[in-house]
Scaffold this motif. Sequence first.
Motif, PDB file in Angstrom:
ATOM      1  N   LEU A   1       0.824  -1.210   0.000  1.00  0.00           N
ATOM      2  CA  LEU A   1       0.000   0.000   0.000  1.00  0.00           C
ATOM      3  C   LEU A   1       0.857   1.258   0.000  1.00  0.00           C
ATOM      4  O   LEU A   1       0.614   2.205  -0.740  1.00  0.00           O
ATOM      5  CB  LEU A   1      -0.881   0.026   1.251  1.00  0.00           C
ATOM      6  CG  LEU A   1      -2.202  -0.704   1.206  1.00  0.00           C
ATOM      7  CD1 LEU A   1      -2.859  -0.623   2.576  1.00  0.00           C
ATOM      8  CD2 LEU A   1      -3.124  -0.125   0.156  1.00  0.00           C
ATOM      9  N   ARG A   2       1.841   1.262   0.859  1.00  0.00           N
ATOM     10  CA  ARG A   2       2.631   2.475   1.014  1.00  0.00           C
ATOM     11  C   ARG A   2       3.644   2.680  -0.095  1.00  0.00           C
ATOM     12  O   ARG A   2       4.063   3.808  -0.362  1.00  0.00           O
ATOM     13  CB  ARG A   2       3.329   2.482   2.378  1.00  0.00           C
ATOM     14  CG  ARG A   2       2.377   2.902   3.494  1.00  0.00           C
ATOM     15  CD  ARG A   2       2.793   2.373   4.835  1.00  0.00           C
ATOM     16  NE  ARG A   2       1.891   2.828   5.882  1.00  0.00           N
ATOM     17  CZ  ARG A   2       0.687   2.307   6.089  1.00  0.00           C
ATOM     18  NH1 ARG A   2       0.265   1.321   5.326  1.00  0.00           N
ATOM     19  NH2 ARG A   2      -0.093   2.771   7.051  1.00  0.00           N
ATOM     20  N   LEU A   3       4.057   1.604  -0.728  1.00  0.00           N
ATOM     21  CA  LEU A   3       5.025   1.719  -1.814  1.00  0.00           C
ATOM     22  C   LEU A   3       4.359   1.920  -3.167  1.00  0.00           C
ATOM     23  O   LEU A   3       5.007   2.347  -4.116  1.00  0.00           O
ATOM     24  CB  LEU A   3       5.925   0.471  -1.843  1.00  0.00           C
ATOM     25  CG  LEU A   3       6.798   0.307  -0.583  1.00  0.00           C
ATOM     26  CD1 LEU A   3       7.524  -1.029  -0.598  1.00  0.00           C
ATOM     27  CD2 LEU A   3       7.805   1.445  -0.455  1.00  0.00           C
ATOM     28  N   ALA A   4       3.069   1.633  -3.258  1.00  0.00           N
ATOM     29  CA  ALA A   4       2.372   1.835  -4.532  1.00  0.00           C
ATOM     30  C   ALA A   4       2.251   3.327  -4.818  1.00  0.00           C
ATOM     31  O   ALA A   4       2.260   4.140  -3.892  1.00  0.00           O
ATOM     32  CB  ALA A   4       0.974   1.214  -4.462  1.00  0.00           C
ATOM     33  N   PRO A   5       2.132   3.715  -6.096  1.00  0.00           N
ATOM     34  CA  PRO A   5       2.006   5.143  -6.419  1.00  0.00           C
ATOM     35  C   PRO A   5       0.763   5.739  -5.791  1.00  0.00           C
ATOM     36  O   PRO A   5      -0.249   5.070  -5.638  1.00  0.00           O
ATOM     37  CB  PRO A   5       1.878   5.151  -7.953  1.00  0.00           C
ATOM     38  CG  PRO A   5       2.357   3.832  -8.402  1.00  0.00           C
ATOM     39  CD  PRO A   5       2.130   2.868  -7.283  1.00  0.00           C
ATOM     40  N   GLY A   6       0.855   7.015  -5.449  1.00  0.00           N
ATOM     41  CA  GLY A   6      -0.301   7.699  -4.902  1.00  0.00           C
ATOM     42  C   GLY A   6      -0.390   7.547  -3.409  1.00  0.00           C
ATOM     43  O   GLY A   6       0.418   6.862  -2.779  1.00  0.00           O
ATOM     44  N   GLY A   7      -1.375   8.193  -2.831  1.00  0.00           N
ATOM     45  CA  GLY A   7      -1.543   8.129  -1.393  1.00  0.00           C
ATOM     46  C   GLY A   7      -2.916   8.626  -0.998  1.00  0.00           C
ATOM     47  O   GLY A   7      -3.723   9.009  -1.851  1.00  0.00           O
ATOM     48  N   PRO A   8      -3.199   8.661   0.301  1.00  0.00           N
ATOM     49  CA  PRO A   8      -4.534   9.025   0.766  1.00  0.00           C
ATOM     50  C   PRO A   8      -4.892  10.483   0.529  1.00  0.00           C
ATOM     51  O   PRO A   8      -6.056  10.857   0.668  1.00  0.00           O
ATOM     52  CB  PRO A   8      -4.482   8.734   2.268  1.00  0.00           C
ATOM     53  CG  PRO A   8      -3.045   8.655   2.620  1.00  0.00           C
ATOM     54  CD  PRO A   8      -2.310   8.251   1.400  1.00  0.00           C
ATOM     55  N   MET A   9      -3.934  11.312   0.165  1.00  0.00           N
ATOM     56  CA  MET A   9      -4.259  12.706  -0.079  1.00  0.00           C
ATOM     57  C   MET A   9      -4.459  13.002  -1.556  1.00  0.00           C
ATOM     58  O   MET A   9      -4.569  14.159  -1.944  1.00  0.00           O
ATOM     59  CB  MET A   9      -3.169  13.604   0.487  1.00  0.00           C
ATOM     60  CG  MET A   9      -3.400  13.828   1.954  1.00  0.00           C
ATOM     61  SD  MET A   9      -1.922  14.323   2.787  1.00  0.00           S
ATOM     62  CE  MET A   9      -0.995  12.825   2.730  1.00  0.00           C
TER      63      MET A   9
END
Lengths: 309, 580
Positions: A27-35
Motif C-alpha cells: 500500500l505504502r510503496l504503490a504510487p499515490g496516497g490518501p491525499m
Amino acid sequence: MFYSILKKVGIALLTILVAVTVIFFMLRLAPGGPMDMSRPLPPEVKEVLMAKWGLDKPLNEQYLKFLVDLIHFDFGPSYHNQGRSVKSLILEGLPPTMLIGGLSILVATVLGVFAGIFAAVRHNRPADYTIMALAMFGVAVPEFVLGPVLILIFALGLNWLPVQGYGNSWKELVLPVATLSLYYVAVISRITRGKMIEVLQMDFIRTARGKGLSEMGVIFGHALRGGISATVTYLGVAIAGIMTGGTLVVENLYNVPGLGRYFIDAATSRDYPLVMGTSIVFLVSLIIMNNIVEIIYVFLDPRLRKGGK
Amino acid sequence: MRTNRIFSTLASIMAAGVFLVACSGSDSASSGQRPDDKSGFNAPADGKVLKFVFNHGTGAVQPVVARALQVQWQEVLGAEMQPEGMEYAQLVNGLYPKHDFVSGWNGWIADYPGVYNFLGLHLPGNVNNAENFNNPRYIELVAQGFAAPDVATANGFYSEAEAELLKSGLIVPLFQGTSAHLKKPYVTGIYANNGDVHPLRHVRLDKSWKPNEGTTFFGKVDPPKELTFRMCAGSKISTLDPGHQLESWGVLYGDALFEGLGNNDPMTGTVAEDSRQLLPGMAEKIEVSPDGKTYAFTLRTDSSWVKVVDGKVKKVRSVNASDFAFAWQRCLDKVNGCEYGPMMIDDLGIQSVETTGANTFIVHLKQASSLFPTLLAFPILQPVPADLVKQFGDSWVLPENIISNGAYVLESQSQTELRLVKNPFYWWWKVSSDADKAPDLIIATISSNSQAIQDSFASGQLDWMGLGSRPVPEMIAENKGRAADLEVVMTYSSYWIVLNPDPARGPFADPRVGQALGYAIDREAIVASLKLPDHPVGTFVPVGLNGYKPKDGVGYTYDPAKARKLLSEAGYSVPSGQGE
C-alpha cells in the motif's frame, strides 16, 4: 488433539502476519496516497494531514506502530470517514456481508447438491443434460453481467423486485443472493453429479439395493455421504471466492452497505487503515471457514481420522 | 553443435535489436537539437514530425477523447501523439504539481461563481499551475481584476488576462462541462443552474400532480403518497463537517443541515437574478465599513441548534456569533488542515474575525471585495458548534452527536443511505409560502453506480438523481430534448489540454506548437461523434460565469490551415491540404 489445534492456530497467525506485512508495504510503496483527491491539496494542508495520520514518520516506525495496535485490535481511525474508527466501520459492514454471503453459500449448496444428485440419478437422460447445460451457463456468465440482466428482467421489466437497496425489505436480498450464488450452484452441481455417479456405481450401493432399500434410502442413506465429500472440499474455495470477490461486486451493484463496499472505497481512496482492517477480516474469515471445512471433511470420511482404517 | 547454433542465433537477434534501438533514438522530436536555432526553442532539425505523449485519466470520457485527438492531430498536422492512461488522481496529484509530464488532460469545476477561481489556477505558486505559467502581464491583469470595485470592471481585466493565457499556447481549451439530472415532474424547487447548486430547503412535492397528455418521461411517474423525497446526488460521503467539505454532494447535504449568513438562490445557485444578492440567512442585518474592509453581521435570534433525540427533533441551544467565529477561525488557522482554508485567505481575502456580544459577528478583509458578500453561503463559512468539537473532536459529525441549525436534521447515516428529517424549529418555514409541501423526510441513497441509480429512477424508486450521480451519457444522448424529466445545463466547469513548456520535457516551449494543436481540434465533431454531454468551447473561462464574456477574437476555432501554418513556422513537417 491439543497440539493439532495449537499447530493450526500457529500457522493461521503466521499466515496473517505475512499477509498483513505484504499488504502494509504494498500500500505504502504503490504510487499515490490518501491525499490524492480529484484536485491537489495545498501543500500546507497536506503537511497537516500527513502529521495527523502519522505518514510523516519513517516506514519502519509506521509498521511497528501498526503491529502494536493490531495486537490490541485497534486499526485506528479511517482517513476518509471523519470521526469513524476502522473497527466501528467493520462492525457496521460485517453483518450485511455475512448475511448476503451466508445466504448465497446456503442457496448454492442446497440447490447445487440437489441438482447434482438429480442429474446423477438421471445420468445420460434429458434431465441430466438440461441441468448440465444450465450449469455450463452459470459457470460462464460472470456476476457483473448476470446482475444487470437480472435487474433488467425482475426489477425494471416485471417490477417484482427493487433495483437496489438494503435493510428495507426481504425483497432486496433476492437479486444479490441470486447473482452471487448462481455460479456456485453451477459448480457444486457439476462436482456433486460427478462424485455421485462414481459412488452410485460402487459395490456397497449394489449391496444396499440388494437388501431391498428404497432408491431414496440408498441415495440419502448411503451414497450421499461419499457423494458430497468433494463438494465439501470445494466449499472452502467457494467461501473464499464469495468473500474476496463475489461480495465486492454484488455489494457495489446492489448498493449493499457491506465490507466489500468499504474495501473498494478504501482501496480507491488509499484509506490505509480501512484497507488493512477489511483485509484482515477477510483473511481471518477465510482461515476460520477453511478450518471448519476441514473438520467437516474429517467427519464425513473416517479414513482421515487419526487411527482410522 | 545444435546448442552452438541456438546461442549464435540468439546473439544475432540481440545484436540486431541493439542496432535497431540505437537507430530509432534519434527520430524523437522531443530530444532533437537544432544547431542553428535562434528562437531559443528546442525545435527539431530538418522539419521532423511532432511527437509527444498525452496523459489522461481512465473512465468513460478521457480515453475516448484522447483517441479522437490522436486521430485529428494525425490527420491535420501529421503529429504522432501517444496517449497514456493513468489514474486521474495520480495525474493531478503526482505528475502535475511536479511538472513531470509532456501534455495531459486537465479540468476544473468552479468552487464558487467567480472568474478568479479559474484564472487564479495559473498564477505562480498555485498548486494547480501544472504548466508553471509565469507571465508578468497575466499576473498583473488578474490582480487588477481581483481588486476591481465591481464585476464589470473586473471582467474587463479578466478577459485581457485570458487572452494572454491562450496566447501562451500552454492551455488548449476543449469543453465546458454540463450537468444532467433526472427529476420527477411532481418535484419542484430544484432547478438546472450553471453552478449545479440545489438548496434542498426549496424542494416541494406535489401529491396532487397529474400527467399531461402527450408528455414523454424517461422513468415511471406516480405521484408520491407521502412527503418523502428519495434522491441520489453522489457516492461516498467523507464528512458532513462544513470545514472539511470537499465533495459537491457533501456540500448539498451540509447546506440542508447548516445555515450560513446567507443562502443561495435555488434558480441561479448563487445570488438572485434581480437583486444580485444572496437570499437571507442567519444574518438579519449586514453593515459594511466605508472602505469595504469590515463587515458586521447581526445574527437572527430565532435560530437554534437542534438534534434528533428518541426520534424527535429537540432544541439544544441558540446559535451564537461565537459559532461563526469558531468555524471561520478554525479554517483560517493552518494547523487545522481545512482544505479550503487557503481559499478563504487568498480568494476571499479574509484576514480576521471577532465577535461583539452574543449576536454580532465581525469580519475583517485584507481589501474590499465584490466577491465576498456573494459567497456567504459557502460551506466553510457555515457555523460550527465549538463546544461539540471540543467535546467529541472529529466525531462531532456522527449521527449520535451532530447538531444542526438548517432546514433539516440528520436522523441516521450508513454507507449507503442518509436520512434527514425536517427541522420544525427552522425560522424560514414560517415565512415560506408552501412549506407544507416540503418533504418531512429526505432519504439520500449513496452510490457510485450511475447505471443502477438511473435504473432506480426509471423504476420509480427515486424522485431525483443529479449532481454527483449523473445519468449515463448514452441515456442523455437518446433522451435530451425528448424526456420531460431530463434536464441538461452547462455548468461552470472547464476541461482543457495542458502543455509543459519545459524544453527538457517536450516540444511546447514554442507557443506556436501548442496553438497549432488548438486550431487542429474539431471540438464539435468530437462531441457529436462520441455523444458527449459536454459543450465544445475554444476559451478557458466558462461562458456566462458572473457575467463574463471573452474578448472578441480570443479563443480557438477549428482552422486546419492556420494550425499547419503555425506548426510549420515552428519547424515541423506538416501534411499539405488534408483535413479541410
